[in-house]
Design a protein around this motif. Structure first.
Motif, mmCIF file in Angstrom:
data_model
loop_
_atom_site.group_PDB
_atom_site.id
_atom_site.type_symbol
_atom_site.label_atom_id
_atom_site.label_comp_id
_atom_site.label_asym_id
_atom_site.label_seq_id
_atom_site.Cartn_x
_atom_site.Cartn_y
_atom_site.Cartn_z
ATOM 1 N N CYS A 1 0.865 -1.191 0.000
ATOM 2 C CA CYS A 1 0.000 0.000 0.000
ATOM 3 C C CYS A 1 0.899 1.237 0.000
ATOM 4 N N ALA A 2 0.626 2.145 -0.944
ATOM 5 C CA ALA A 2 1.458 3.349 -1.111
ATOM 6 C C ALA A 2 1.425 4.226 0.143
ATOM 7 N N ASN A 3 2.496 4.981 0.322
ATOM 8 C CA ASN A 3 2.606 5.878 1.490
ATOM 9 C C ASN A 3 1.779 7.140 1.260
ATOM 10 N N GLY B 1 1.950 7.983 -13.633
ATOM 11 C CA GLY B 1 0.818 7.080 -13.857
ATOM 12 C C GLY B 1 -0.193 7.034 -12.727
ATOM 13 N N GLY B 2 0.136 7.595 -11.565
ATOM 14 C CA GLY B 2 -0.698 7.447 -10.364
ATOM 15 C C GLY B 2 -2.097 8.033 -10.521
ATOM 16 N N SER B 3 -3.058 7.417 -9.808
ATOM 17 C CA SER B 3 -4.458 7.836 -9.942
ATOM 18 C C SER B 3 -4.664 9.290 -9.519
ATOM 19 N N ALA B 4 -3.873 9.765 -8.568
ATOM 20 C CA ALA B 4 -4.064 11.137 -8.087
ATOM 21 C C ALA B 4 -2.960 12.058 -8.604
ATOM 22 N N CYS B 5 -2.328 11.630 -9.705
ATOM 23 C CA CYS B 5 -1.139 12.327 -10.185
ATOM 24 C C CYS B 5 -1.455 13.133 -11.445
ATOM 25 N N THR B 6 -0.970 14.362 -11.505
ATOM 26 C CA THR B 6 -1.213 15.180 -12.701
ATOM 27 C C THR B 6 0.097 15.535 -13.412
ATOM 28 N N THR B 7 1.162 14.817 -13.059
ATOM 29 C CA THR B 7 2.489 15.131 -13.599
ATOM 30 C C THR B 7 2.529 15.168 -15.135
ATOM 31 N N ARG B 8 1.841 14.194 -15.751
ATOM 32 C CA ARG B 8 1.905 14.138 -17.225
ATOM 33 C C ARG B 8 1.237 15.347 -17.857
ATOM 34 N N SER C 1 6.708 -1.851 -9.189
ATOM 35 C CA SER C 1 5.915 -1.040 -10.116
ATOM 36 C C SER C 1 4.990 -0.147 -9.294
ATOM 37 N N ASP C 2 5.071 1.155 -9.506
ATOM 38 C CA ASP C 2 4.287 2.086 -8.677
ATOM 39 C C ASP C 2 3.495 3.062 -9.548
ATOM 40 N N GLY C 3 2.178 2.992 -9.420
ATOM 41 C CA GLY C 3 1.312 3.989 -10.049
ATOM 42 C C GLY C 3 0.614 3.485 -11.297
ATOM 43 N N GLY C 4 -0.714 3.707 -11.344
ATOM 44 C CA GLY C 4 -1.454 3.448 -12.577
ATOM 45 C C GLY C 4 -2.047 2.062 -12.714
ATOM 46 N N HIS C 5 -2.049 1.256 -11.627
ATOM 47 C CA HIS C 5 -2.716 -0.053 -11.718
ATOM 48 C C HIS C 5 -4.182 0.193 -11.379
ATOM 49 N N LEU D 1 0.276 0.008 -4.615
ATOM 50 C CA LEU D 1 -1.063 0.463 -4.985
ATOM 51 C C LEU D 1 -1.531 1.576 -4.054
ATOM 52 N N GLY D 2 -2.060 2.631 -4.643
ATOM 53 C CA GLY D 2 -2.659 3.702 -3.849
ATOM 54 C C GLY D 2 -4.167 3.624 -3.971
ATOM 55 N N GLY D 3 -4.676 4.112 -5.118
ATOM 56 C CA GLY D 3 -6.118 4.182 -5.343
ATOM 57 C C GLY D 3 -6.830 2.852 -5.128
ATOM 58 N N TYR D 4 -6.148 1.752 -5.383
ATOM 59 C CA TYR D 4 -6.809 0.457 -5.256
ATOM 60 C C TYR D 4 -7.253 0.186 -3.811
ATOM 61 N N TYR E 1 -6.131 12.400 -1.527
ATOM 62 C CA TYR E 1 -5.405 13.460 -2.226
ATOM 63 C C TYR E 1 -4.047 12.952 -2.669
ATOM 64 N N GLY E 2 -3.602 13.413 -3.813
ATOM 65 C CA GLY E 2 -2.217 13.161 -4.199
ATOM 66 C C GLY E 2 -1.304 13.800 -3.165
ATOM 67 N N MET E 3 -0.189 13.140 -2.881
ATOM 68 C CA MET E 3 0.693 13.641 -1.821
ATOM 69 C C MET E 3 1.456 14.897 -2.241
ATOM 70 N N SER E 4 1.446 15.226 -3.549
ATOM 71 C CA SER E 4 2.117 16.466 -3.971
ATOM 72 C C SER E 4 1.114 17.600 -4.171
ATOM 73 N N THR E 5 -0.131 17.404 -3.753
ATOM 74 C CA THR E 5 -1.112 18.482 -3.930
ATOM 75 C C THR E 5 -0.855 19.580 -2.903
ATOM 76 N N SER F 1 1.060 22.247 -7.829
ATOM 77 C CA SER F 1 0.355 21.108 -7.280
ATOM 78 C C SER F 1 0.347 20.001 -8.333
ATOM 79 N N GLU F 2 1.171 18.949 -8.119
ATOM 80 C CA GLU F 2 1.273 17.888 -9.136
ATOM 81 C C GLU F 2 0.365 16.710 -8.795
ATOM 82 N N GLY F 3 -0.826 17.035 -8.299
ATOM 83 C CA GLY F 3 -1.730 15.954 -7.950
ATOM 84 C C GLY F 3 -3.134 16.481 -7.838
HETATM 85 P P1 5GP Z 1 -2.145 4.647 -7.795
HETATM 86 O O1 5GP Z 1 -2.045 3.239 -7.320
HETATM 87 O O2 5GP Z 1 -3.114 5.441 -6.969
HETATM 88 O O3 5GP Z 1 -2.455 4.723 -9.260
HETATM 89 O O4 5GP Z 1 -0.701 5.307 -7.651
HETATM 90 C C1 5GP Z 1 -0.086 5.467 -6.400
HETATM 91 C C2 5GP Z 1 1.198 6.260 -6.595
HETATM 92 O O5 5GP Z 1 0.925 7.572 -7.106
HETATM 93 C C3 5GP Z 1 1.951 6.562 -5.321
HETATM 94 O O6 5GP Z 1 2.661 5.448 -4.843
HETATM 95 C C4 5GP Z 1 2.866 7.701 -5.759
HETATM 96 O O7 5GP Z 1 4.019 7.227 -6.414
HETATM 97 C C5 5GP Z 1 2.005 8.446 -6.769
HETATM 98 N N1 5GP Z 1 1.449 9.681 -6.189
HETATM 99 C C6 5GP Z 1 0.763 9.851 -5.053
HETATM 100 N N2 5GP Z 1 0.397 11.140 -4.879
HETATM 101 C C7 5GP Z 1 0.892 11.823 -5.929
HETATM 102 C C8 5GP Z 1 0.872 13.197 -6.311
HETATM 103 O O8 5GP Z 1 0.302 14.087 -5.678
HETATM 104 N N3 5GP Z 1 1.520 13.508 -7.473
HETATM 105 C C9 5GP Z 1 2.169 12.564 -8.209
HETATM 106 N N4 5GP Z 1 2.805 12.966 -9.309
HETATM 107 N N5 5GP Z 1 2.195 11.260 -7.885
HETATM 108 C C10 5GP Z 1 1.560 10.894 -6.758
#
Ligand code: 5GP
Length: 356
Positions: free
Chosen positions: A52-54, A182-189, A224-228, A247-250, A274-278, A295-297
């Motif tokens: 589980c993601a931090n 790729g993360g569910s709460a990520c807007t980096t792309r 593998s971290d993000g986007g599953h 996994l975060g969102g999962y 919330y994304g942790m970089s918001t 805010s990258e999330g």
């Molecule tokens: P998920 O399983 O939700 O698709 O992805 C979880 C991962 O998204 C986390 O482990 C972390 O690497 C990434 N993540 C979490 N919060 C943020 C955010 O605010 N911005 C970005 N760019 N990535 C995030």
């Protein structure tokens, strides 16, 4: 350097796993536990390689629930030393499955050192920064390793194979967290235009990591971290060579999540994370918002998912089934037994119902 890489990099949606002939007789025979030795840490770890993601909802309840299933929780990095000491003193059995997270701040490492001084313990550690490609990050990881020679250290995030090699060889890292954007709460792309589709990222980085050995059975590993978005994506990551999947969102919206719940008639209905970089996360946890950082999330609300037992059953049931379809007796053999075929997007949509 070639300005454009012409080969198209693939995401989970771009492929399906090809079913194979199988000698297995029942899904119940599939072993979902793996045992790992590490490139640096002298520890051996056994369990189900799901993490589980931090993120903000990953606190002690999540850690206790996942440890029962021998899965890992990386606690979010804003727990104070006293909270960590209390938790590990009352639940020493969870030590292998509960990782303490830190970022790239001097005070973060000082917290860990204080924890070690108070307990004599070297916890397993997750070092998490948005961009792990920077040289200073490798040096920082090395510094953490120098003080925590026993700990299993997972660190990232990177997508670039040379950074994976560097973190493993010089950074003292055992498991490199791969995936950016790729993360569910990520807007980096959207905000930066940066990232690599996750399937290719996993294939490339697991290939170089597994090519590194530091003694018998001490390979470099990746997570593998993000986007599953589905259990199928998790299966694809494991088949692509990932040793662990984060996994975060999962997990968001399952019972042990710490944070913002909505209720109807005293029953949980929705959960917001919330994304942790918001900026929101920065406001909640940091002393001051840094005005040079965007805010990258984003904020996401999900429906209530029930207990971790229920979520884990779906997750593990799906992985078991995938193993059956490809003839793999355990998670370890998923990458060896599998082959992908490229598909067009229609094959990843819900199958249509005839006549609707
Ligand atoms: P998920 O399983 O939700 O698709 O992805 C979880 C991962 O998204 C986390 O482990 C972390 O690497 C990434 N993540 C979490 N919060 C943020 C955010 O605010 N911005 C970005 N760019 N990535 C995030």
């Amino acid at each position: 350097m070639q300005k454009i890489i012409n080969e198209i990099k693939l995401d989970f949606n771009d492929v399906l796993i090809v079913p194979q002939r199988s000698t297995l007789t029942s899904r119940s025979d599939i072993n979902l536990e793996r045992s790992f030795n590490f490139y640096h840490s002298p520890r051996t770890w056994s369990g189900i390689p799901i993490i589980c993601a931090n993120m903000s909802f990953c606190s002690f309840d999540m850690a206790k629930s996942l440890a029962k299933h021998k899965m890992i929780a990386c606690l979010h990095k804003y727990h104070n030393v006293n909270q960590l000491v209390d938790y590990f003193k009352s639940h020493p059995e969870n030590l292998p499955y509960t990782f303490v997270s830190i970022g790239y701040k001097k005070s973060d490492l000082n917290h860990l050192l204080e924890f070690k001084e108070q307990t004599g313990l070297q916890p397993n550690i997750c070092i998490d920064v948005p961009n792990g490609h920077m040289d200073v990050f490798v040096k920082y990881c090395r510094k953490v390793r120098d003080s925590f020679s026993e700990s299993i250290i997972i660190a990232g995030n990177v997508t670039n194979t040379s950074s994976t090699q560097e973190l493993l060889i010089y950074g003292g890292v055992d498991i490199v967290k791969t995936g950016i954007g790729g993360g569910s709460a990520c807007t980096t792309r959207f905000l930066t235009g940066c990232g690599i589709p996750q399937l290719s990222c996993v294939m490339e980085n697991s290939y170089v990591a597994h090519g590194l050995q530091n003694g018998a059975k001490k390979l470099g590993l990746i997570c593998s971290d993000g986007g599953h978005k589905t259990v199928g994506d998790i299966c694809k990551a494991l088949c692509a060579g990932s040793d662990f999947v984060m996994l975060g969102g999962y997990f968001a919206g399952s019972d042990p999540c710490d944070g913002e719940w909505q209720y109807e008639l005293n029953n949980k209905t929705k959960f917001t994370y919330y994304g942790m970089s918001t900026h929101h996360a920065q406001e909640l946890y940091e002393d001051n918002i840094k005005n040079y950082r965007a805010s990258e999330g984003t904020k996401i609300t999900v429906s209530y998912k029930g207990s971790i037992d229920k979520v884990a059953q779906e997750l593990l049931g799906g992985i078991r089934s995938c193993c059956c379809y490809i003839g793999a007796g355990d998670i370890k053999h998923m990458s060896k037994c599998s082959q992908f075929c490229k598909v067009n997007q229609i094959h990843n949509n819900q199958n249509p119902v005839l006549g609707v």
